[in-house]
Design an enzyme around this catalytic site. Sequence first.
Site, PDB file in Angstrom:
ATOM      1  N   LYS A   1       0.822  -1.213   0.108  1.00  0.00           N
ATOM      2  CA  LYS A   1       0.010  -0.109   0.113  1.00  0.00           C
ATOM      3  C   LYS A   1       0.737   1.341   0.011  1.00  0.00           C
ATOM      4  CE  LYS A   1      -0.345   0.100   5.025  1.00  0.00           C
ATOM      5  NZ  LYS A   1      -1.359   0.026   6.045  1.00  0.00           N
TER       6      LYS A   1
ATOM      7  N   TYR B   1      12.260  31.434   4.774  1.00  0.00           N
ATOM      8  CA  TYR B   1      10.946  32.311   5.245  1.00  0.00           C
ATOM      9  C   TYR B   1      10.908  32.603   6.476  1.00  0.00           C
ATOM     10  CZ  TYR B   1       8.883  31.100   0.341  1.00  0.00           C
ATOM     11  OH  TYR B   1       8.661  30.876  -0.806  1.00  0.00           O
TER      12      TYR B   1
END
Length: 368
Positions: free
Chosen positions: A38, A264
């Site tokens: 998965k 940032y």
Amino acid sequence: MPKAQETVLEIDLSALKQNFEYLKSKLRKETKFLAVVKAFAYGNDADDLALFLQDLNVDYFAVAYTSEGVALRNAGVTKPILVLHPLPVSFHTIIERCLEPSIYNTKVLKEFLDVATYKNQKNYPIHLKFNTGLNRLGFAEDDIESIYSKLQGSETIYVKSIFSHLAASEDLNEKEFTEHQIIAFKKIADAFTKVFDYKPMLHLCNTSGILNHPEAHLDMVRSGIGLYGFGNSEKENINFKPIAKLKSVISQIHHIEKGDTVGYNRAYKSAASIITATIPIGHADGIGRQYGQGKGFVIIDGKKAPIVGNVCMDMIMVNITGIECEEGDEVIIFDASHTAENLASAANTISYELITAISQRVKRVIKK
């Protein structure tokens, strides 16, 4: 130093084979092996890895959602595929693509039975999930009579396996709880056999269950993280080899003066003159913001280079002061030596979260 061109996830199939063979060595010859693929095979490449494992004679595959099973069928996987968390909206597709659903409550059982009847199925395989303590999905033992009442006399579907999921098999401090789950599951299996008068296949163990609880291997085991190179303990990790190497490249080098800020929100303010390198990988690629502010690191020329400031969407900046390197040099985010588990623990998370988060925009290269 090695040169690089872009961010790449290299996947080593020989390491995958090594991990598979080690896990198989723990099992009785008759115990089947289910490979959990998965989430793009835990962030790697589900199609290529499943086909490789199919050639190694894996008995079963498991995915979380129907769409993942469809992708495997489209890639050429022919072995049985268990869908661990199917939703009723996908039941028609499940039957059309010969997938096998996990049925975990009476509502889902009724809806799948209705669809299978509508599509004129006979003896379509389903797997019943029982809850033994994880408290996530699954029937209770008391539901067996209700299940029987719905399936009695029906030839539309049959129960191919019953299974459960261990909650803490990797934690030996929780051994008593795991043993309680094993006993509870065996009790459920016995009760099911008495009511239905036949015994479906039984499976309970995940990777850590395989390693720590051989008495619970039963008819089949399921492994995900172990295949990809992690044993969930320092003792077992030495027996596994991580199959993935995430590497990138130094795009640009900056000389940062005392008092300058980086990134940032000016999240990093330099207390001294340092040198930084900008790397083209960020939180859109799976390196989350929790790795910023010096918690996470990369490896350049064999040395740790901590992440400076906030992680950007497409880039990180790292401190390379004292490291001999230049623009175009290779950067290791994780590999078999500097593992994803080591990087994840630096940010107080786990290898599962880090490796499954690697974005599909990162180029995959299969090493055969």
